[in-house]
Structures are given as C-alpha cells and as structure tokens.
Write an enzyme that holds these catalytic residues in place. Sequence first.
Site, PDB file in Angstrom:
ATOM      1  CE  LYS A  80      -4.325   1.259   0.539  1.00 47.39           C
ATOM      2  NZ  LYS A  80      -5.652   0.395   0.228  1.00 47.39           N
ATOM      3  CE1 TYR A 183     -25.507   8.201  -5.093  1.00 45.61           C
ATOM      4  CE2 TYR A 183     -24.447   6.656  -6.775  1.00 45.61           C
ATOM      5  CZ  TYR A 183     -25.466   7.694  -6.402  1.00 45.61           C
ATOM      6  OH  TYR A 183     -26.671   7.918  -7.455  1.00 45.61           O
TER       7      TYR A 183
END
Length: 344
Positions: A80, A183
């Site tokens: 990461k 969303y």
Amino acid sequence: MTVFSNLSFDDHEQVVFCQDKASGLKAIIAVHNTNLGPAVGGCRMWNYESDEDAVNDVLRLSRGMTYKNALAGLTMGGGKSVIIADKNNVDREKLFKAFGRAVHQLSGKYYSAEDVGVSTTDIMIALQETPYMAGLEGKSGDPSPFTALGTYLGIKAAVKHQKGLDSLKGLKISVQGVGHVGYCLCRHLHDEGAELIVTDINQDNLNRVKQDFNAVVVAPEDIYKQDVDIYAPCALGATINDQTLPQLKATIVAGCANNQLAEARHGERLKEMGILFAPDYVINAGGIINVSFEQDYDVKKATTKVEKIYDTLLEIFVKSDEQNRTTNVIADEMAREIIEAAAK
Ligand SMILES: NC(=O)c1ccc[n+]([C@@H]2O[C@H](COP(=O)([O-])OP(=O)(O)OC[C@H]3O[C@@H](n4cnc5c(N)ncnc54)[C@H](O)[C@@H]3O)[C@@H](O)[C@H]2O)c1
C-alpha cells in the site's frame, strides 16, 4: 518513532519513504509480503496529523492487503502507499508524476491503484512515469463499484447467517461514508428495499444519497447509536473502538472501510456483545479482485469471482461459531495458511 518494533510493522519486506521537493510529494510505500506475487494495493492521499499516523496507516493497510489478496484467491502480494498531503491543496499533475517515479524505482515489486483521496485520473497521470499502476481507465477501471458489490453480498451473507434471511427488505442499515464505494453500496441496499440511515462530512455526497435513495441523514457523531440491524462503516478505519462499541445497537457490522477494528481486542468485544463482524479485508476485496483481471479484462469473470465473497464469509462465520473464536482471527488464520503455503 520506532519502526521495526511497531506492531503494525509485522514482517514487512520493505518500507520506502519518498520525497520530491519540486512537486511537494511526501509518500510512504509499504511492501508487506510478496509470497503470492508482486504487492498490489492502492494509494491513499490524506492530510495526516503526524508522520507517525501516516506510517501506522500505511503499515496496517499494507498488511491488510496481503491477507485480502490471499483470501480472495489472487496471485498477488500485499502493499500500500500513502501520500501525506491535503488533497484540496496540491498540483495533482506534478504530484502524481512524482509518485509514479517513486513507484517505478521498486521495479514492479509494488503496483499502485486508487484509494481514498485518489482517483483513477490521478493513477493515469502516474502511469505516464511507470507501468506499475493498476485499476486503469479503459481496462478494469474504478474498483469502487466492485468493492460495493462485494460489500453488499457480504452484508447478505451476514444476514443469512445471523437471521436466516435471503433478503434485506425492510432491514435498517446505517452507512458511515457515502463516497465512491458507499454511494454504490447504498444503491444495492436501496434496490433491495433496505432503509438507509447515512452520514458523511461531505454535504454534496450526502445530498446525493438523500435524493437518490431516500436516505435519512444524521450527524457524524450520531451514526453509531442508530437503532439499526446493520452498521456499515464505509469511511475511514478504527471506528470500532472503546468509545463507539457501547453505543452500537446493530447486531451486524459489515462495511467496506479498511481496518475497522481499532485493535484486535475490539473483535473480541463485538463477539461478546453478540454482534457479527464481517472481517473488513474479506468483505471489501471486490475492487482488488476486479483489478486482478486487468490484463484481458473480462467483467463477467471478475464479477463471478467477486460473488465468491459471499461464500468465503459464510465459511468464516460458520468456523467462528464452531470454534467459538472471533471472525477476524479465523480470517487471519485462513489467510496465513495460504501465504505460508505459497512460501513453501
Ligand atoms: N475504493 C475502493 O474500491 C475500496 C476498496 C477497498 C476498501 N476501500 C475502503 O473503503 C473506504 C471508502 O473508500 P472510498 O473509495 O469510497 O473513499 P471516498 O473517499 O470516496 O469516500 C469516503 C467517504 O467518507 C467520508 N468521510 C470521511 N471521514 C468521515 C467521517 N468521520 N464521518 C463520516 N464520513 C466521513 C468522506 O467525506 C467520503 O465521502 C476506505 O476505508 C477505503 O480504504 C475502498
């Protein structure tokens, strides 16, 4: 600051601190484990309060990617990166070109992609400087809808296991963070007839889910105490902690955010409280699974593999019941078996 003795360091293979004064880039790239293949994991841009916070974040996220990629059945290791910056106050063109050059210096040991604060457009800029970028426009693209699909199916697995239900119709679900993934997740939940209670610190994002999915909006600090069936953390990590646990009324915690437990002991506490926890790196693997199909991209194959998250979670829930141990410990063990087998 200690690094090697930092609990999150956890046998990282390599941690690189990068600085480019001309662009203002300050980044950390962490490669946790490459037993299964090159490390793949997104890049997060965040205005960290301190360098220590950034180090801790990247180490925890990178380790999580190793476990996530292993349990998702991918031939990819874990890594990461974080960029320490205020996303509203940077020259993205210069910054992501410098980031691309930094990634390139690792010669393919680490592939980056988008994460919080970073878009696929930024990744396309970095791509000008290095081929070691994933989740590209025109190929696998934005991973968020696939992360949302996996999270939605993971919520269904938890509901099936705990309540014996095949549908989310009429269930109340609180969603913390309605950005890219949140969303799309709300869309799935709404389509199946769930009632949504949401929060965010971004008013535009809130307006969108309120309008599109008839969601009830609450203040950020009120999200934990909502009288809901499921709490879905979809913002940042460590929201399951000593302060929030006593407030929870949900009997399931299942969301896409990485590193939801502030500490492993909070997994124990959830179990004691009778709350079923879907380990974050298992439920949120949809995006990276999609990215793994980047070469010769095939949306059907990617979707079929994302759908396996449902079965993996059911297996973890059953083992957790049988062995009377937390779901996060069971998941860690299953992942470690795969990683160690690859080393042999
Ligand atoms: N994008 C992916 O495919 C993906 C994959 C795996 C895991 N994740 C994880 O899922 C989470 C969400 O990712 P995303 O890509 O949707 O990010 P995003 O930045 O698009 O959305 C995060 C949302 O959370 C909101 N937020 C931030 N702090 C908050 C707070 N204190 N209270 C309420 N809302 C807050 C932000 O305003 C934003 O709307 C992150 O933890 C990320 O690491 C994302």
